[in-house]
Design a protein around this motif. Structure first.
Motif, PDB file in Angstrom:
ATOM      1  N   UNK A   1     -14.122  -2.604  -0.400  1.00  0.00           N
ATOM      2  CA  UNK A   1     -13.110  -1.552  -0.532  1.00  0.00           C
ATOM      3  C   UNK A   1     -11.950  -1.870   0.402  1.00  0.00           C
ATOM      4  N   UNK A   2     -10.921  -1.029   0.324  1.00  0.00           N
ATOM      5  CA  UNK A   2      -9.748  -1.202   1.175  1.00  0.00           C
ATOM      6  C   UNK A   2     -10.078  -0.779   2.609  1.00  0.00           C
ATOM      7  N   UNK A   3      -9.181  -1.095   3.517  1.00  0.00           N
ATOM      8  CA  UNK A   3      -9.428  -0.806   4.926  1.00  0.00           C
ATOM      9  C   UNK A   3      -9.492   0.700   5.175  1.00  0.00           C
ATOM     10  N   UNK A   4     -10.208   1.087   6.219  1.00  0.00           N
ATOM     11  CA  UNK A   4     -10.291   2.496   6.600  1.00  0.00           C
ATOM     12  C   UNK A   4      -8.893   3.023   6.910  1.00  0.00           C
ATOM     13  N   UNK A   5      -8.571   4.191   6.383  1.00  0.00           N
ATOM     14  CA  UNK A   5      -7.258   4.799   6.606  1.00  0.00           C
ATOM     15  C   UNK A   5      -6.286   4.582   5.479  1.00  0.00           C
ATOM     16  N   UNK A  54       0.815  -1.200   0.000  1.00  0.00           N
ATOM     17  CA  UNK A  54       0.000   0.000   0.000  1.00  0.00           C
ATOM     18  C   UNK A  54       0.851   1.252   0.000  1.00  0.00           C
ATOM     19  N   UNK A  55       0.248   2.368  -0.346  1.00  0.00           N
ATOM     20  CA  UNK A  55       1.003   3.620  -0.475  1.00  0.00           C
ATOM     21  C   UNK A  55       1.667   4.037   0.831  1.00  0.00           C
ATOM     22  N   UNK A  56       0.955   3.941   1.959  1.00  0.00           N
ATOM     23  CA  UNK A  56       1.531   4.379   3.235  1.00  0.00           C
ATOM     24  C   UNK A  56       2.742   3.535   3.602  1.00  0.00           C
ATOM     25  N   UNK A  57       2.632   2.235   3.384  1.00  0.00           N
ATOM     26  CA  UNK A  57       3.743   1.334   3.678  1.00  0.00           C
ATOM     27  C   UNK A  57       4.945   1.654   2.795  1.00  0.00           C
TER      28      UNK A  57
END
Length: 290
Positions: free
Chosen positions: A194-198, A128-131
């Motif tokens: 959808x993807x997880x919240x956050x 994911x982008x944050x990771x």
């Protein structure tokens, strides 16, 4: 203290076994053990606790390991810099990417890069982008491709925008919604996958629905686009995917949205890219601008 000794220490720490470490380093176990014992004498401390069942790092070993890795990375970078000064790009290139990257044809880019720089060892990680932002900050990944909501910017890294795009709804071919284009309010009563919240992939959809004044239910949260598609195929709900990515699933139907969520794809990298990373950035820039 020699670089080879550091490699041996890291191998033992990662395998928790002298025999497997020796196999990885392609030396006999007695030679590896002798080198580590010599390093321990030089340091005046034991790096490993050895029992008949296992090998584990001592507190001194735990303190030594990060510095050993940094030394080897610095040595690898020094070799790569010297080679680059002579006109040869080599070393390692760690690339990260979200699974739905669409602004760049990443498989083709990796193929072209490998042909042009055959002495570079390439690895690819999907996340994911944050990771990926965090991995680039830590230096675990050299360059990465992200997808973020329009107003978001990656922090703590160098970046450039590659382009934006809209999301579409994806449903089964026999879904009761027959229109090819709707607004978000038309989907108000639909269950969503959808993807997880956050997660960035979720935020772009949540922001668009909130702006449209629409509340939606997301009973199924996933960690990958592939799993989302699998659930959509079973008729469990509506998925949201980038319009440039969704057509690869020909068994599903796309519904365009008049007030569609949007995302922006970014290329990010560390403030001090290696020669291998610099060459990759230049290739992407040339391909994207060309």
């Amino acid at each position: 203290m020699e670089l080879q000794q550091l490699r041996y220490v890291i191998a033992v720490a990662e395998t928790n076994n002298f025999t497997r470490a020796a196999e990885r380093c392609r030396v006999v176990q007695s030679a590896l053990s002798h080198q580590i014992a010599g390093l321990e004498r030089e340091l005046g401390a034991r790096l490993f606790e050895r029992t008949s069942r296992r090998v584990r790092l001592t507190p001194a070993g735990e303190a030594f390991l990060p510095a050993a890795r940094e030394c080897l990375e610095a040595a690898d970078r020094a070799r790569a810099e010297v080679a680059a000064a002579s006109g040869e790009v080599r070393g390692r290139l760690a690339v990260g990417a979200i699974p739905t990257v669409a602004a760049v044809n990443l498989p083709v880019a990796l193929r072209d890069y490998r042909r042009r720089y055959p002495r570079v060892q390439i690895t690819l990680a999907s996340a994911g982008s944050e990771d990926l932002i965090e991995r680039v900050r830590r230096g675990d990944v050299d360059v990465a491709f992200l997808g973020l909501p329009p107003r978001a910017e990656p922090k703590g890294v160098q970046s450039r925008r590659l382009g934006g795009g809209e999301l579409v709804a994806v449903v089964t071919q026999d879904h009761h919604l027959t229109e090819n284009e709707v607004d978000l309010r038309s989907l108000e009563d639909e269950p969503f996958i959808d993807f997880r919240v956050g997660a960035a992939g979720r935020a772009q959809s949540d922001e668009a629905f909130a702006a449209a004044g629409v509340q939606r239910e997301v009973p199924f949260e996933v960690s990958s686009a592939e799993f989302m598609v699998d659930l959509v195929r079973q008729g469990l709900g509506v998925g949201m995917l980038p319009a440039a990515y969704a057509p690869r699933f020909s068994d599903l139907r796309m519904i365009r949205l008049r007030d569609a969520p949007t995302r922006v794809e970014h290329l990010i990298w560390d403030s001090r890219p290696t020669p291998a990373a610099t060459a990759f950035l230049e290739l992407i820039r040339a391909d994207h601008e060309g």
